[in-house]
Structure formats: structure tokens, C-alpha cells
Design an enzyme around this catalytic site. Structure first.
Site, PDB file in Angstrom:
ATOM      1  N   ARG A   7       2.645  -5.825  -7.478  1.00 29.73           N
ATOM      2  CA  ARG A   7       1.439  -5.879  -7.745  1.00 29.73           C
ATOM      3  C   ARG A   7       1.424  -6.291  -9.192  1.00 29.73           C
ATOM      4  O   ARG A   7       1.710  -5.387 -10.112  1.00 29.73           O
ATOM      5  CB  ARG A   7       0.377  -6.021  -7.354  1.00 29.73           C
ATOM      6  N   LYS A  17      11.898   3.942  -1.930  1.00 29.18           N
ATOM      7  CA  LYS A  17      12.663   2.592  -0.977  1.00 29.18           C
ATOM      8  C   LYS A  17      14.016   2.883  -1.790  1.00 29.18           C
ATOM      9  O   LYS A  17      14.939   2.670  -1.449  1.00 29.18           O
ATOM     10  CB  LYS A  17      11.726   1.822  -0.418  1.00 29.18           C
TER      11      LYS A  17
END
Ligand code: 26Q
Length: 836
Positions: A572, A683
């Protein structure tokens, strides 16, 4: 060293589907050889009633997904049957967001149906990628918090825990982002326009949600119709959550709002048919749209009703289930654990009290004990503007009984505080639930802390700051409640599924048991010195980069060069995440190249992606600036072969699954102390990217796990940020650091925004005139220095890949399986429940 299961050509671990996943159907046994795939053919022909010539990829996607659902349905039902029979303690995960993404490939993988799928596509010669792309992302979340909930569901099912997710079935998920002339535009995400093959509507299990007044909705604001109580209906829609191995299939139950059919139009409106219909519309509006994460939507009445609607529907449902199998309310905490994902569902404290007091007819003390032992709360942010507070007035209008209960909880809490710290009225005021002075507000975090037996943050540093700074008074009152649960991500979706090349090369080296036991990746550590393994990891990264570059070309017409460093920041857009700091770094490199065209720097492609909340003006200007910066450096003959900047529109789970495996560098550069944990950082790490970042959130623990020497850490620590707040001035850096000054001067000269002086002006305000609250300038020089170290390492490919391997080897801790194991043992007291 290949495992016995690593036979198929992609070298994915292959576990066979449990026998009873391949059931007998009423129409006789179904053969699962791709050639005569009866299930698929039947769905294709009958579900949409189309002529074969009218069938397209969307219909094919639906038919395949429905076939997979058929295959899993009996196991799904057996899972629930087992839980009902064995009556184990269950965990209910309450969340306003589940950022699921696509489900088809994930479900096929977790069911062990990969070989079958491969055969199917081989035989039918259908376009697999085009068909998979027909599935819309289920974007029922904003970012980290929603994706965490989805990873947790995957881990809980894989670990065979009796778990259920409760959320809302938004008709519109997170908006679609387009970029027009460099600016973000929002488009509605009508993801349910076509029928969703995964969901099962269960209208017979509808629950009623009572409100103290009626309301109309005008632009997200509620107009209360005082004195006319109303009822909403909650209709459950269930989605399967397939554990890896296909043994447990849990349920994610999403609620859609509706008006009761039995609604008494006569009594309500005395013949006013149209007025009554307006009421019906208001009820149907409640689950229409997901709120974007920003401080302007914090005060919206519709959001308040959404939160109560989730809580009331879910608690009614789980209490009904509890009552069907148990007789004594006092057993509730032994049979039910409820985890609150942030304060968004924290009305559960008052709702559970109401049920125990008014339906169970229990005394206050007994009800309070049961409530506290059942509920647990996870905090995800320290930003004061993001802590939820709701006007007391809304409780008066909509939830009068809950208000009575909250006022009594508040009264007792104040009493307890004053008994412990006599005469310390300031502390009682600070720590209480109802904030006085002006319009009275209910502090939802304080309500959640008072009503829970566990309060956790999502990384060590975050849990410490939460306890020692943000809610210190309450932590001193209830020290035993506070604990940490460092986040994690599911290795199934984020490595096995999204990075087949790297997963295959790990399987070949150490077997495939890491898929459910990520700590096994530790055994890769010695292989960092193995030339063969180093080169296969490097090849895997290259394959992922090529695949991504192909996809980008075909999707967006953008060409990128896989021989450049892929350097990514995806999340974001928020000032504290400092995409602007990354922009400053790129401007500095651009300047250096222009000053000295022969400068020896590694060619690089910078990737940005992320959405700004629609009302967050500054974040939107940052997007505009990055796009302008890209236009300038990509078009400048002096730099365009060595620096490129790509802003990928509409960041979502599916884009992350493609970009993360292809990245060499992960930017995690928030102002220290502001990012609660971060999860994309994990990740990237398990996909073999190296991190350049600040000592913030879980990045600190990642560096410790990989060895700090394998990270590019830079910048102020959280302690330094906190202590220099008072005297920090960006001007000092502007005046004393020539490169910082030159970078800012170049931006403010309008070089990147020729006919848009407002952009440079806004950036000047953020970075200089406004005092630079997120301390970009304090960290720029040290970011540049870390970047130099990074570049020089990249020029030695073997050394780089060795570090990448050490990062992968150290990433095991950041599996959500580890996180869930900790929640299960420390908070939930929960055991697995094996299905048959
Ligand atoms: C609240 C009220 C009204 C409207 C919207 C909201 C709202 C919605 C979403 C407030 C916050 C969010 C999302 C927060 C979030 O994603 N936080 C992130 O959580 C991750 C998982 O723990 C962390 O890794 C990140 O550090 C944290 O920023």
C-alpha cells in the site's frame, strides 16, 4: 537427491489425493482420466445452458472449478461432520478482511490433483493460462491484514486444526486501480458479476441481527430513523479452505446482509410501501463494499454497522453450534476460541456479554470470566490515527444494550485502575474505554484489551512498542495478557505455487517435506557452498524473471530486461512506508549517471506497485511523482539503458504471485517503529530476493534468522527515531549533504514534473517545509550507502546467489504454520482434529 514424489516434470512434490476425494456420485462412478472427464463435460454443458459454440474460457473456468468443488465436497462435508461428532475445541477467526486472491490453482495443488490437471490440459489442449486468468481475484481486503487472515486459514487447514473463518461477503472488493496520466483512478471491483463457483449459499442458516433504530444510507453516512428498531438478516456463504494434502477442508463463512422476508411492512410504515422499500435497500447496502484502509473512512456509520453485523452474525452462528453440542455455558472457553483480527470485530466483547447476560441469564462476574477466557485480540498498528474510536452517540442509537454493557465494563475498569493506583486519575482517564471531553468516544482497542485473555502484536519490536508505549497503562494493569506472535506467510501459495522453478530446485536438493515443515530449509545452508546448487538457484531466478517479463509484455505491453537487477517495492502507498525515499534514491542514481555517463553501475529495473486510499491525497501525489519519474528516466537517452522504473497498476494477490518470485531485491524501508510486521518482506525472502531495509517490523527478525551480514540494513533504529523526534530537522540534511540537496533541488526544479508545479510543491511540503515527519532525509545517505554495497555484491553473481540461498535457508521461521502453531499452543489451547 530427488524424492520419490518428485517424478512429474515440474518436479513439484506430488502427494496423491486421498482415496475418498474421488467419490462415487449418484450418476455412477466418475472416471478421472482427463480424456473422458465427465464432471467437466457435464458442468460445461449444463451449468450455463449454452450451445458448444457459445462456450468460452469463462465457462470453461467455471466448469473446471465446479468439478474441483464436486471432488472436494464430500471431504468438506466430512470435515464438518467429524467436528460435530468429536466436539473438539474450535477456533473462530473473525476478520473484516480475507484477501484470498484466486482459488483454482491453489485448491488443485492442495488437493494433490496437480497430475490430474496436467493430464487434463494436455489431452484437451485448452489454454490453461487463459482459463486460469478468468478467475477474478477475491480482493476482500486492503493489504497485509487481510492477506494474513488468508494465509492463516491455509495453515490452520493444513495443520488439521478445527478452525473457521468469519468475514463479510462484500459485493465490491478493493477497488481496481488504473493509472491515467500518472494519477491513480479507482474503478469498482464487481467481482461477483459472474457466479462464483466456490461459494455455497446457505440461506437456511440465516441469522437475525437486531439494531436499536432504522437507518438510511446516504453516501456512506447513516441517517438514523430514531425509535424504530430494525432487523438485518445475515445469510452465510461458505467457501472451502483446502489444507495441503486434502485431509482437512475447513470453511470460510462470509455473511451477506439482507432484509428479513417476514419483515412487517404494514406495522413498520403503516401502509407506506415506498418507505418500507427504502428500509429494505438500507439493509441490503450493509455488505455492499469493502472500506479502504484510511483515516477518513474511520468515522463512517456504515462501517460501524458492518463491524457489528459481522460480530452479531458470527457469534449467533457459533453460539448456536456450541449450544447444539454442549449444555453448560461455562464450557464455552473450553470449546470455543475467538481471535479478533484487529479491533474491527472488537464489538464481540459486548456482544458475547449480552448473549451470556440476556440469553444465558448468567451473572455479570460469570459472564465476564467466560467472555475474557474466550476472546483474544491481535493488534496490527501503532499509528494513533488508525486506532478505532466510535462515537458513543452511535451506540445510543444503534446498540443501546451494548452501550449499557460497555459503560459497566468501563466503570469496573476505572475502579480497578484506581484501586491499583489510588488518586492517579490521569491514568484512569488515559486507560479507560470511554474517552470523555467533547463528544464521547469508545476506544475499541481498550475494549478489546479489557475483554480478552490475550493481546498480541505481530512482530517482536511491534509487540514491545505496543506494550511499553501505545497501551502502556493497560499493559501495566494486565501484564500477563501481552505477548508476541510474529507473522508468517503460507509457503504453499508463496513458494510452491508461485515459484515452481525454485520449488523444484529445492525439492531436488532436500526433498519436499519443507512444504509443511519450513524449518527444513535450514538444511540448504551448507549448499550455499555447492557450485551445482548455486547455479541451479540462479537459473531458477532467471526463469522466474523471464516468465514475469513475458507476462508483463503480454499484459501491459511493457518490455523489461531480465539481465537487469529487478528491484521491487510493492505494498500500500503510505507515507510511513516511504515509497518517496525509494524515489529519492532513484533520483540520486539518475543524477550520478547524468553527471558521469561512464559510471559503473549495475543496470536496474525498479518496480513499484500499490494502491493509495482514495481519499489519501498525499499518497496519490506520491504515485503521480513515481510515474513522472519513470517517464523521465525511461525516456532519457543518458540513462534509459541502465535505469528503468515501472509502476505496475492494480497491485493484487495475483500480481504479487508473479512479481515476487522474479525479484532480486526487496525494499522494506519504513520509518523504524512504524511497520507493525510486514509480510511481503517474508515472501521475497523465501523466493531468494535480498532485502535492503530498515530495522523495522519482522525485517529485524528476518535479518537475525539469515544473519545480518546477509542483509542490507540501514537507517535509524526505532529508538533513534523516537529520541530525535523533538529536534530533528530535514533542513540540516538539505544544508549539509550535497547529494541530498542536489536531489531535492532537481525535484523542486520541476525536472520530473514540467507542467505540474503542484507536485514539486507537495513534495517540498512533505520533505522540508512540513518537517519530514517520516524522516526520509535522515535515512537517505545511509540508504545510498547500503545500495552501493548491494550493487557491488550483485556484480559477483556467485556471491550474490550464495547470500540468496542463506536467506532462503533462514526463511523457515516465517511460515504461517509456525505462527499458527504458536497461536494454537499459547493462546487457543487447541489440538488438531483428524478427519476420520
Ligand atoms: C479501519 C476503520 C475503517 C476503515 C478501514 C479500517 C482499516 C482497514 C484495514 C484499518 C486498517 C486496515 C489494515 C491494516 C493492515 O493491513 N495492517 C498491516 O497488517 C499486517 C499484518 O499483521 C502487518 O504486517 C503490517 O505491518 C500492517 O501494516
Amino acid at each position: 537427491m530427488a524424492t520419490e514424489h518428485a517424478a512429474s516434470h515440474t518436479r513439484l512434490p506430488r502427494h496423491d489425493a486421498p482415496d475418498d476425494l474421488l467419490p462415487q456420485y449418484g450418476c455412477g462412478p466418475i472416471k478421472f482420466d482427463g480424456g473422458s472427464n465427465a464432471l467437466f463435460e457435464r458442468h460445461l454443458l449444463f451449468d450455463n445452458v449454452l450451445a458448444p459454440s457459445e462456450i468460452g474460457n469463462r465457462e470453461r473456468y467455471e466448469a473446471i472449478a465446479r468439478s474441483v468443488r464436486d471432488i472436494l465436497s464430500q471431504r468438506w462435508q466430512q470435515t464438518e461432520e467429524t467436528y460435530n461428532r468429536e466436539n473438539p475445541k474450535r477456533i473462530y477467526y473473525l476478520s473484516m478482511e480475507f484477501l484470498i486472491g484466486r482459488s483454482l490453482r491453489n485448491n488443485v495443488l492442495n488437493l494433490g490433483l496437480d497430475p490430474l490437471a496436467r493430464r487434463f490440459f494436455n489431452e484437451t489442449q485448452l489454454d490453461e493460462l487463459a482459463i486460469l486468468a478468468e478467475e477474478p481475484d477475491a480482493g476482500l481486503g486492503n493489504g497485509g491484514l487481510g492477506r494474513l487472515a488468508a494465509c492463516f486459514l491455509d495453515s490452520m487447514a493444513t495443520m488439521q486444526l478445527p478452525a473457521m473463518g468469519y468475514g463479510l461477503r462484500y459485493e465490491y472488493g478493493i477497488f481496481k486501480q488504473t493509472i491515467v496520466d500518472g494519477w491513480q483512478r479507482e474503478q469498482p471491483d464487481n467481482w461477483l458479476r459472474r457466479p462464483d463457483p466456490w461459494e455455497v449459499a446457505r440461506p437456511h442458516l440465516a441469522v437475525a441481527v437486531e439494531l436499536g433504530c432504522s437507518f438510511e444510507v446516504r453516501g456512506g453516512n447513516l441517517k438514523a430513523i430514531v425509535g424504530v428498531p430494525s432487523t438485518l438478516l445475515g445469510i452465510p456463504y461458505d467457501r472451502p479452505v483446502v489444507g495441503y494434502g486434502g485431509k482437512t477442508i475447513n470453511t470460510l463463512r462470509l455473511w451477506a446482509s439482507a432484509t428479513p422476508d417476514s419483515f412487517d411492512f404494514q406495522e413498520f410504515s403503516a401502509g407506506e410501501f415506498v418507505g418500507a422499500l427504502a428500509e429494505r435497500l438500507a439493509a441490503d447496502t450493509v455488505t455492499r463494499v469493502l472500506y479502504p484502509d484510511d483515516s477518513t473512512s474511520m468515522g463512517q456509520g456504515l462501517r460501524f454497522v458492518q463491524e457489528y453485523f459481522l460480530v452479531a452474525s458470527s457469534l449467533a452462528d457459533l453460539v448456536r453450534r456450541f449450544r447444539a453440542n454442549n449444555s453448560d455455558w461455562n464450557d464455552l472457553p473450553d470449546k470455543v476460541a475467538i481471535q479478533l483480527n484487529d479491533t474491527h470485530p472488537s464489538l464481540a466483547v459486548a456482544e458475547l456479554m449480552r448473549i451470556l447476560l440476556d440469553k444465558g441469564n448468567l451473572a455479570w462476574e460469570e459472564s465476564w470470566e467466560i467472555t475474557r477466557r474466550t476472546l483474544a485480540y491481535t493488534n496490527h498498528t501503532l499509528l494513533p490515527e488508525a486506532l478505532e474510536k466510535w462515537p458513543l452517540r452511535w451506540f445510543e442509537l444503534l446498540l443501546p444494550r451494548h452501550l449499557e454493557i460497555i459503560l459497566e465494563i468501563d466503570r469496573r475498569l476505572r475502579e480497578e485502575l484506581l484501586a491499583r493506583w489510588p488518586d492517579d486519575n490521569d491514568r484512569a482517564e488515559r486507560a479507560s474505554i470511554v474517552e470523555r471531553g467533547g463528544a464521547r468516544l469508545v476506544r475499541m482497542a481498550h475494549l478489546a484489551i479489557a475483554g480478552s485473555h490475550s493481546v498480541n502484536g505481530v512482530a517482536e519490536i511491534h509487540s514491545r512498542l505496543l506494550r511499553d508505549v501505545t497501551v502502556r497503562d493497560l499493559a501495566e494493569l494486565y501484564p500477563d495478557r501481552f505477548n508476541n506472535k510474529t507473522n508468517g506467510v503460507t509457503p504453499r501459495r508463496w513458494l510452491l505455487l508461485s515459484n515452481p522453478d525454485l520449488a523444484g530446485c529445492i525439492n531436488e536438493a532436500i526433498g519436499d517435506r519443507w512444504v509443511t515443515d519450513m524449518e527444513r530449509l535450514e538444511t540448504l545452508r551448507p549448499l550455499a557452498e555447492d557450485g551445482g546448487f548455486v547455479s541451479s538457484v540462479r537459473q531458477a531466478k532467471r526463469a522466474a524473471k523471464l516468465r514475469f517479463a513475458d507476462w508483463l509484455k503480454s499484459q501491459a505491453g511493457i518490455s523489461v530486461d531480465p539481465d537487469t537487477i529487478f528491484d521491487s517495492q510493492v505494498k500500500r502507498i503510505h507515507e510511513y512506508k516511504r515509497q518517496l525515499l525509494n524515489g529519492l534514491r532513484i533520483v540520486a542514481l539518475y543524477r550520478r549517471l547524468r553527471e558521469n555517463p561512464h559510471l559503473d553501475i549495475e543496470p536496474r529495473t525498479f518496480f513499484f506497485a500499490g494502491k493509495a486510499a482514495p481519499a489519501y491525497h498525499v499518497a496519490k501525489v506520491i504515485i503521480k511523482f513515481l510515474n513522472n519519474l519513470g517517464d523521465t528516466i525511461n525516456g532519457d537517452p543518458a540513462t534509459r539503458d541502465r535505469l528503468r522504473l515501472v509502476f505496475l497498476p492494480d497491485y493484487c494477490v495475483s500480481v504479487a504471485e508473479r512479481l515476487i518470485p522474479a525479484s532480486d531485491v526487496s525494499n522494506q524501508i519504513s520509518t523504524a517503529g512504524y511497520e507493525a510486521s510486514g509480510t511481503s518482506n517474508m515472501k521475497f525472502m523465501m523466493n531468494g530476493a535480498l532485502t535492503i531495509g530498515t530495522r523495522d517490523g519482522a525485517t529485524i527478525e528476518m535479518a537475525a534468522a539469515a544473519g545480518e551480514e546477509n542483509f542490507f540494513l540501514f537507517g535509524l533504529t526505532a529508538e533513534q527515531v523516537a529520541t530525535s523526534r523533538g529536534w530533528y530537522s530535514p533542513w540540516w540534511h538539505y544544508e549539509n549533504e550535497p547529494e541530498t540537496r542536489a536531489v531535492l533541488d532537481l525535484i523542486m526544479s520541476g525536472h520530473f514534473c514540467r507542467h505540474e508545479p503542484m507536485i514539486g510543491e507537495t513534495l517540498r511540503n512533505i520533505l522540508l517545509a512540513g518537517g519530514d515527519p517520516y524522516m526520509h532525509l535522515a535515512d537517505l545517505a545511509s540508504y545510498m550507502e547500503a545500495d552501493m554495497r548491494l550493487q557491488s555484491l550483485y556484480s559477483e553473481p556467485d556471491a550474490w546467489t550464495r547470500r540468496a540461498i542463506l536467506n532462503i535457508a533462514g526463511s523457515g521461521k516465517f511460515s504461517s504454520d509456525r505462527t499458527i502453531a504458536e497461536y494454537a499452543s499459547d493462546i487457543w489451547n487447541l489440538e488438531p482434529c483428524l478427519v476420520r
